[in-house]
Write a protein that holds these residues in place. Sequence first.
Motif, PDB file in Angstrom:
ATOM      1  N   ILE A  26      14.007  44.834 100.090  1.00  9.71           N
ATOM      2  CA  ILE A  26      14.929  45.813 100.154  1.00  9.71           C
ATOM      3  C   ILE A  26      15.270  46.325  98.862  1.00  9.71           C
ATOM      4  O   ILE A  26      15.038  45.679  97.511  1.00  9.71           O
ATOM      5  N   ASP A  27      15.731  47.590  98.676  1.00  5.90           N
ATOM      6  CA  ASP A  27      16.274  48.089  97.494  1.00  5.90           C
ATOM      7  C   ASP A  27      17.849  47.734  97.302  1.00  5.90           C
ATOM      8  O   ASP A  27      18.473  48.364  98.075  1.00  5.90           O
ATOM      9  N   VAL A  28      18.197  46.843  96.365  1.00  4.59           N
ATOM     10  CA  VAL A  28      19.469  46.330  96.198  1.00  4.59           C
ATOM     11  C   VAL A  28      20.332  47.191  95.003  1.00  4.59           C
ATOM     12  O   VAL A  28      21.220  46.561  94.533  1.00  4.59           O
ATOM     13  N   THR A  29      19.678  48.322  94.368  1.00  2.00           N
ATOM     14  CA  THR A  29      20.326  48.851  93.362  1.00  2.00           C
ATOM     15  C   THR A  29      22.014  49.433  93.660  1.00  2.00           C
ATOM     16  O   THR A  29      22.660  48.977  92.961  1.00  2.00           O
ATOM     17  N   PRO A  30      22.189  50.127  95.020  1.00  2.00           N
ATOM     18  CA  PRO A  30      23.451  50.334  95.228  1.00  2.00           C
ATOM     19  C   PRO A  30      24.594  48.977  95.132  1.00  2.00           C
ATOM     20  O   PRO A  30      25.604  48.904  94.534  1.00  2.00           O
ATOM     21  N   MET A  31      23.833  47.833  95.587  1.00  2.00           N
ATOM     22  CA  MET A  31      24.803  46.537  95.469  1.00  2.00           C
ATOM     23  C   MET A  31      24.993  45.990  94.122  1.00  2.00           C
ATOM     24  O   MET A  31      26.332  45.960  93.593  1.00  2.00           O
ATOM     25  N   MET A  32      24.209  46.142  93.126  1.00  2.00           N
ATOM     26  CA  MET A  32      24.112  46.006  91.847  1.00  2.00           C
ATOM     27  C   MET A  32      25.382  46.691  90.969  1.00  2.00           C
ATOM     28  O   MET A  32      25.785  46.502  90.363  1.00  2.00           O
ATOM     29  N   GLU A  33      24.921  48.082  91.522  1.00  2.00           N
ATOM     30  CA  GLU A  33      25.864  48.994  90.799  1.00  2.00           C
ATOM     31  C   GLU A  33      27.340  48.746  91.201  1.00  2.00           C
ATOM     32  O   GLU A  33      28.367  48.822  90.507  1.00  2.00           O
ATOM     33  N   LEU A  34      27.646  48.307  92.712  1.00  2.00           N
ATOM     34  CA  LEU A  34      29.002  48.185  93.052  1.00  2.00           C
ATOM     35  C   LEU A  34      29.518  46.775  92.349  1.00  2.00           C
ATOM     36  O   LEU A  34      30.648  46.616  91.929  1.00  2.00           O
ATOM     37  N   ARG A  35      28.458  46.092  92.203  1.00  2.00           N
ATOM     38  CA  ARG A  35      28.943  44.618  91.405  1.00  2.00           C
ATOM     39  C   ARG A  35      29.630  44.863  90.145  1.00  2.00           C
ATOM     40  O   ARG A  35      30.424  44.338  89.766  1.00  2.00           O
ATOM     41  N   GLU A  36      28.945  45.727  89.423  1.00  2.00           N
ATOM     42  CA  GLU A  36      29.375  46.192  88.151  1.00  2.00           C
ATOM     43  C   GLU A  36      30.735  46.824  88.063  1.00  2.00           C
ATOM     44  O   GLU A  36      31.633  46.599  87.206  1.00  2.00           O
ATOM     45  N   ARG A  37      30.964  47.689  89.155  1.00  2.01           N
ATOM     46  CA  ARG A  37      32.462  48.224  89.326  1.00  2.01           C
ATOM     47  C   ARG A  37      33.242  47.333  89.664  1.00  2.01           C
ATOM     48  O   ARG A  37      34.408  47.367  89.249  1.00  2.01           O
ATOM     49  N   LEU A  38      32.805  46.371  90.537  1.00  2.00           N
ATOM     50  CA  LEU A  38      34.048  45.405  90.990  1.00  2.00           C
ATOM     51  C   LEU A  38      34.488  44.525  89.880  1.00  2.00           C
ATOM     52  O   LEU A  38      35.394  43.841  90.028  1.00  2.00           O
ATOM     53  N   LYS A  39      33.654  44.125  88.942  1.00  2.00           N
ATOM     54  CA  LYS A  39      33.847  43.369  87.819  1.00  2.00           C
ATOM     55  C   LYS A  39      35.220  43.654  86.894  1.00  2.00           C
ATOM     56  O   LYS A  39      35.780  42.821  86.421  1.00  2.00           O
ATOM     57  N   LYS A  40      35.204  44.984  87.195  1.00  2.54           N
ATOM     58  CA  LYS A  40      36.388  45.647  86.500  1.00  2.54           C
ATOM     59  C   LYS A  40      37.815  45.680  87.329  1.00  2.54           C
ATOM     60  O   LYS A  40      38.886  46.260  86.837  1.00  2.54           O
ATOM     61  N   HIS A  41      37.394  45.345  88.574  1.00  3.46           N
ATOM     62  CA  HIS A  41      38.763  45.527  89.320  1.00  3.46           C
ATOM     63  C   HIS A  41      39.782  44.557  89.235  1.00  3.46           C
ATOM     64  O   HIS A  41      39.162  43.421  89.189  1.00  3.46           O
ATOM     65  N   PRO A  42      41.064  44.737  89.233  1.00  3.96           N
ATOM     66  CA  PRO A  42      42.075  43.488  89.131  1.00  3.96           C
ATOM     67  C   PRO A  42      41.753  42.507  90.108  1.00  3.96           C
ATOM     68  O   PRO A  42      42.065  41.282  89.631  1.00  3.96           O
ATOM     69  N   ASP A  43      41.391  42.796  91.263  1.00  2.28           N
ATOM     70  CA  ASP A  43      41.164  41.539  92.155  1.00  2.28           C
ATOM     71  C   ASP A  43      40.107  40.734  91.874  1.00  2.28           C
ATOM     72  O   ASP A  43      40.029  39.561  92.450  1.00  2.28           O
ATOM     73  N   PHE A  44      39.060  41.165  91.133  1.00  5.22           N
ATOM     74  CA  PHE A  44      37.934  40.175  90.605  1.00  5.22           C
ATOM     75  C   PHE A  44      38.366  39.626  89.351  1.00  5.22           C
ATOM     76  O   PHE A  44      37.295  39.122  88.742  1.00  5.22           O
ATOM     77  N   ALA A  45      39.558  39.746  88.684  1.00  5.98           N
ATOM     78  CA  ALA A  45      39.745  39.235  87.333  1.00  5.98           C
ATOM     79  C   ALA A  45      39.333  37.579  87.178  1.00  5.98           C
ATOM     80  O   ALA A  45      40.128  36.950  88.149  1.00  5.98           O
ATOM     81  N   GLY A  46      38.586  37.280  86.431  1.00  7.40           N
ATOM     82  CA  GLY A  46      38.416  35.966  86.352  1.00  7.40           C
ATOM     83  C   GLY A  46      37.270  35.332  87.497  1.00  7.40           C
ATOM     84  O   GLY A  46      37.181  33.977  87.763  1.00  7.40           O
ATOM     85  N   VAL A  47      36.747  36.244  88.055  1.00  7.03           N
ATOM     86  CA  VAL A  47      35.953  35.787  89.309  1.00  7.03           C
ATOM     87  C   VAL A  47      34.331  35.865  88.985  1.00  7.03           C
ATOM     88  O   VAL A  47      34.074  37.025  88.284  1.00  7.03           O
ATOM     89  N   LYS A  48      33.598  34.713  89.006  1.00 10.27           N
ATOM     90  CA  LYS A  48      32.220  34.981  88.632  1.00 10.27           C
ATOM     91  C   LYS A  48      31.606  35.711  89.886  1.00 10.27           C
ATOM     92  O   LYS A  48      31.282  34.803  90.904  1.00 10.27           O
ATOM     93  N   LEU A  49      31.211  36.864  89.992  1.00 12.52           N
ATOM     94  CA  LEU A  49      30.757  37.713  90.808  1.00 12.52           C
ATOM     95  C   LEU A  49      29.288  37.560  90.803  1.00 12.52           C
ATOM     96  O   LEU A  49      28.648  38.484  89.976  1.00 12.52           O
TER      97      LEU A  49
END
Length: 449
Positions: free
Chosen positions: A252-275
């Motif tokens: 599968i092509d997981v480019t959208p998942m990797m892009e979402l991962r980069e966005r979520l890293k900056k979200h307050p809910d993921f502060a300090g989370v190793k995503l």
Amino acid sequence: MPEYKQFLLADTAEGLTEAEILNVRVQPGDEVTVNQIVVEVETAKAAVELPIPWAGVITEVLAEPGATVEVGAPLLTVDVDPAGSSASPAQAVNGSSAPAPAAAEEEMKPLVGYGSKTTEARRRPRRAAPSAAPPAATPAAPPAAAPAPAPAAARGGYVPLAKPPVRKLAKDLGVDLSTLTGSADGGIITREDVERAARPAAPAAPAAPAAPAPVAGSRERRVPVKGVRKATAQAMVSSAFTAPHVTEFLTIDVTPMMELRERLKKHPDFAGVKLTPLAFAAKAVCMAVKRTPDVNATWDEAAGEIVYKDYVHLGIAAATPRGLVVPKIRDADAMSLPELARALDELTTTAREGKTPPAEMVNGTITITNVGVFGVDTGTPIINPGEAAILAFGAIKDAPWVVDGQLAVRKVLQLSLSFDHRLVDGQQGSQFLADVGALLADPAMAITY
């Protein structure tokens, strides 16, 4: 009058029959308190620290590091009334002052799951034990009940100073630690001391009549099969020859998942989370299980039933210095993505440190093995016994991919799913794998589940 109790190796809630002694943290004469960690053992699933249920003074150490003992074997003798008389532990256990057998057994249950097996153990002498004969007033113990003699090198009270791994190495190489002089501070024997002694040493006694003894300078090593490696081998053989395995693959092509991962890293809910990408896979598996519950079931051969689980205890295969272990995330299906990411980080860290409790490595319902962490594309994993499926998560790599009729470089991932064909038909296995792939290829699909 003193009261002596023996601290036994008990079943640590995993049905074990034996364990290897890794470390004994006390010596004769040491005072201990209730719940103090006194012995570390390695079972077939994990390294376990054993607390003592009484306070008192250690009078005897009955198990050496590197020894394998059965459940119910005595590890230590403790005087829980050190202010009493000077009667010896042997008198208290074997003499006229000993309690009735049934009462003694009841008193010596240190942990839940106590086993009644008895195993003869080689005793370590007290540090300052005199060599005089026993007092004349002490009744002689029957020959069968006499303790095993101490090793010749230890009869004078000398105990070689070496850490448990060094003791184990010496045991494997057939080196007698009592003949060595430690090169480290305080006379502690090191791994280098043992290896140096092994090179010119005579061949050690063979472990079995058919196995040749190791020869100095040989380019082969023999390591006993035990602990995690032994348990893993037995489980994999049992699974491979009991459950009819089928493995399917999906790229599968997981480019959208990797892009979402980069966005979520900056979200307050993921502060300090190793995503990690594995966290997305864990979430996708938990969601896909709801649409294909067959992959989250157990085949009960004895009852002639299929047991469907309305929960997900997600196993994560982890490579550790002790071997492959599969700790579980309990009720993973009830966790959010940030909670799963935190649980994964804690689980893998604890597993690599060898501190996962045995209770956390049983009763899983489905497993993920992350072969991608080693740069591997995919594999054909063997199902864990008692489960119906295991998902292999491969490496995410840049690869050519057709997007809207045009060739592009995308983030590509390979998945493989092994499932038990007694429980899961091809249609169900394919549906589950396709659902996991769809959620990873387009995380927005989650709102349709």
